[in-house]
Design a protein around this motif. Structure first.
Motif, PDB file in Angstrom:
ATOM      1  N   UNK A 280       0.815  -1.224   0.000  1.00  0.00           N
ATOM      2  CA  UNK A 280       0.000   0.000   0.000  1.00  0.00           C
ATOM      3  C   UNK A 280       0.844   1.267   0.000  1.00  0.00           C
ATOM      4  N   UNK A 281       2.150   1.135   0.117  1.00  0.00           N
ATOM      5  CA  UNK A 281       3.006   2.309   0.150  1.00  0.00           C
ATOM      6  C   UNK A 281       2.785   3.156   1.383  1.00  0.00           C
ATOM      7  N   UNK A 282       2.619   2.507   2.523  1.00  0.00           N
ATOM      8  CA  UNK A 282       2.297   3.190   3.779  1.00  0.00           C
ATOM      9  C   UNK A 282       3.571   3.582   4.529  1.00  0.00           C
ATOM     10  N   UNK A 283       3.720   4.861   4.800  1.00  0.00           N
ATOM     11  CA  UNK A 283       4.898   5.372   5.497  1.00  0.00           C
ATOM     12  C   UNK A 283       4.772   5.187   7.004  1.00  0.00           C
TER      13      UNK A 283
ATOM     14  N   UNK B 182      13.344   2.782   1.866  1.00  0.00           N
ATOM     15  CA  UNK B 182      13.542   3.849   2.851  1.00  0.00           C
ATOM     16  C   UNK B 182      12.576   5.010   2.626  1.00  0.00           C
ATOM     17  N   UNK B 183      11.976   5.087   1.450  1.00  0.00           N
ATOM     18  CA  UNK B 183      10.931   6.086   1.233  1.00  0.00           C
ATOM     19  C   UNK B 183       9.771   5.871   2.202  1.00  0.00           C
ATOM     20  N   UNK B 184       9.541   4.604   2.584  1.00  0.00           N
ATOM     21  CA  UNK B 184       8.462   4.250   3.514  1.00  0.00           C
ATOM     22  C   UNK B 184       8.941   4.200   4.955  1.00  0.00           C
ATOM     23  N   UNK B 185      10.130   3.653   5.163  1.00  0.00           N
ATOM     24  CA  UNK B 185      10.604   3.360   6.513  1.00  0.00           C
ATOM     25  C   UNK B 185      11.535   4.413   7.089  1.00  0.00           C
ATOM     26  N   UNK B 186      12.074   5.303   6.247  1.00  0.00           N
ATOM     27  CA  UNK B 186      13.203   6.089   6.676  1.00  0.00           C
ATOM     28  C   UNK B 186      14.436   5.200   6.704  1.00  0.00           C
ATOM     29  N   UNK B 187      15.518   5.724   7.228  1.00  0.00           N
ATOM     30  CA  UNK B 187      16.775   4.968   7.236  1.00  0.00           C
ATOM     31  C   UNK B 187      16.894   4.209   8.557  1.00  0.00           C
ATOM     32  N   UNK B 188      16.782   2.891   8.477  1.00  0.00           N
ATOM     33  CA  UNK B 188      16.808   2.038   9.668  1.00  0.00           C
ATOM     34  C   UNK B 188      18.224   1.691  10.125  1.00  0.00           C
ATOM     35  N   UNK B 189      19.186   2.373   9.556  1.00  0.00           N
ATOM     36  CA  UNK B 189      20.590   2.341  10.006  1.00  0.00           C
ATOM     37  C   UNK B 189      21.134   0.931  10.173  1.00  0.00           C
ATOM     38  N   UNK B 190      21.474   0.531  11.416  1.00  0.00           N
ATOM     39  CA  UNK B 190      22.187  -0.732  11.611  1.00  0.00           C
ATOM     40  C   UNK B 190      21.352  -1.947  11.187  1.00  0.00           C
ATOM     41  N   UNK B 191      20.031  -1.819  11.213  1.00  0.00           N
ATOM     42  CA  UNK B 191      19.182  -2.950  10.825  1.00  0.00           C
ATOM     43  C   UNK B 191      18.849  -2.959   9.340  1.00  0.00           C
TER      44      UNK B 191
END
Length: 403
Positions: free
Chosen positions: A28-31, A328-337
């Motif tokens: 669904x492209x849900x942020x 990352x458009x949806x999640x942002x940058x989850x860095x170490x994970x």
């Protein structure tokens, strides 16, 4: 050389805390991005972050077990529980077989700060509690999980900035391929508390679109102005094909390639050659051609230079036809994970024949216009994908997974 398959996955992220929830959000492209008043009050220039709920572990673990766990370990525990269940691995199996663990993690900021705050306040180190030492070590995730699940195989934390989770998967793949281990739980974890990302914010690398949180992370878009920090945990169960067959389980997918490199240049500014080398090495390791890859899950964090250089590297290796998007458009940058979670995301897409949208991609720049960026949910059969992860210090990792 053993074939290496994925038999279980688990996820705990800002777009869902189960595989089913995450699959829906991807489609669904849900942020999962929000504005955090707490961060603004604390002094952040940008108070944007991925929202990850705090798990309730009281019904799952005793107090003695919980006091050794910081936020990243709590997230990792939840993701690993799901991954083991997904792989049909129970306590009895873990007791009878040697299972290893490799997790990417590169900070324990909250635990370190709170522990030292207490020492400064009380002027007495004995008052920090018996769990503090285990919460404040960078190996806290594997330390806790190996104990909680009774694991007796390889046991290490991988610290490689934003490529940590990907390298953990790559190293697990190599250990199983070589025959040194039959089964390894691997993944990545990232804390999301206000203490964890203040120094990044101070560098000015975060998006300032606080008025529109869900539109702030915009990989490859010409108007991108920085990344959005996020976190959680992702876990994968990797095992040899023979091990999976002995257990009578059906593999989800197969890991077939791992490539890595170091830029050898600026400590924070990425280049083109390093990422390109990692992707080329992954293809070589997998004995595949660029044309064999049906989808690229880009590292693209929504930073001006990083996205541009990755686009150049992808175009150099793959040309213009391979579908590309950044979750990352949806999640942002989850860095170490991120390196582990994005393998989970892309595998879910491969299982269900779609590519999640690179939302907020409205206008390409000179580099991204050369790529086939997927801006809307697209039904497609993915036979093999490549997932990129790059980090500070110039560390690069690329993983190839196929059906």
């Amino acid at each position: 050389m053993n074939r290496v398959v994925i038999t279980g996955m688990g996820i705990y992220s800002c777009i869902g805390t189960t595989l089913a929830e995450v699959r829906t959000s991807l489609y669904e492209g849900k942020s999962g991005i929000i504005f955090s008043p707490e961060r603004k009050e604390y002094g952040y220039r940008s108070a944007l972050t991925g929202y990850v709920p705090t798990p309730d572990l009281k019904s799952l673990l005793g107090r003695r077990e919980r006091i050794s766990m910081g936020q990243e370990s709590e997230f990792a525990y939840m993701a690993t529980r799901e991954a083991l269940a997904n792989a049909s691995i129970d306590t009895h199996y873990l007791q009878k077989n040697e299972v290893g663990i490799l997790f990417g993690n590169d900070s324990v900021a909250e635990s370190v700060i709170l522990t030292n705050d207490k020492i400064r306040e009380k002027k007495d180190t004995t008052l920090v509690g018996s769990g503090a030492v285990f919460r404040t070590m960078n190996s806290t995730v594997t330390m806790n999980l190996s104990t909680l699940f009774g694991l007796r195989g390889v046991n290490m934390s991988i610290s490689a900035a934003c490529a940590s989770g990907s390298h953990a998967v790559g190293l697990a793949y190599l250990l199983i391929q070589s025959g040194m281990q039959d089964c390894i739980i691997c993944g990545g974890a990232q804390e999301v508390n206000k203490y964890s990302m203040g120094s990044f914010d101070g560098l000015g690398v975060f998006s300032m679109r606080e008025e529109a949180p869900t539109q702030a992370s915009r990989p490859f878009d010409a108007a991108r102005d920085g990344l959005v920090p996020s976190g959680g945990a992702a876990a994968l169960v990797l095992e040899s094909y023979e091990s999976a067959m002995r257990r009578g389980v059906t593999p989800i997918a197969e890991v077939v390639g791992y490539g890595f490199s170091s830029n050898g240049g600026h400590i924070s500014t990425p280049n083109v050659d390093g990422p390109a080398q990692a992707m080329a090495r992954a293809l070589q390791n997998a004995r595949m051609q660029a044309s064999d890859i049906d989808y690229i899950n880009a590292h693209a964090t929504s930073t001006p230079i990083g996205d541009a250089n990755e686009a150049k590297a992808i175009h150099q290796i793959f040309g213009s036809q391979t579908p590309v998007s950044s979750t990352k458009a949806l999640t942002g940058h989850e860095c170490w994970m991120a390196g582990a979670s994005e393998i989970v995301y892309a595998t879910l897409m491969m299982q269900h024949n779609f590519i999640a949208p690179n939302i907020n991609f409205e206008n390409p720049d000179a580099d991204s216009q050369k790529l086939r960026i997927i801006a809307e949910t697209t039904q497609i059969s993915i036979r093999a994908f490549l997932s990129n992860s790059f980090g500070f210090g110039g560390t690069n990792s690329a993983i190839i997974v196929k059906k």
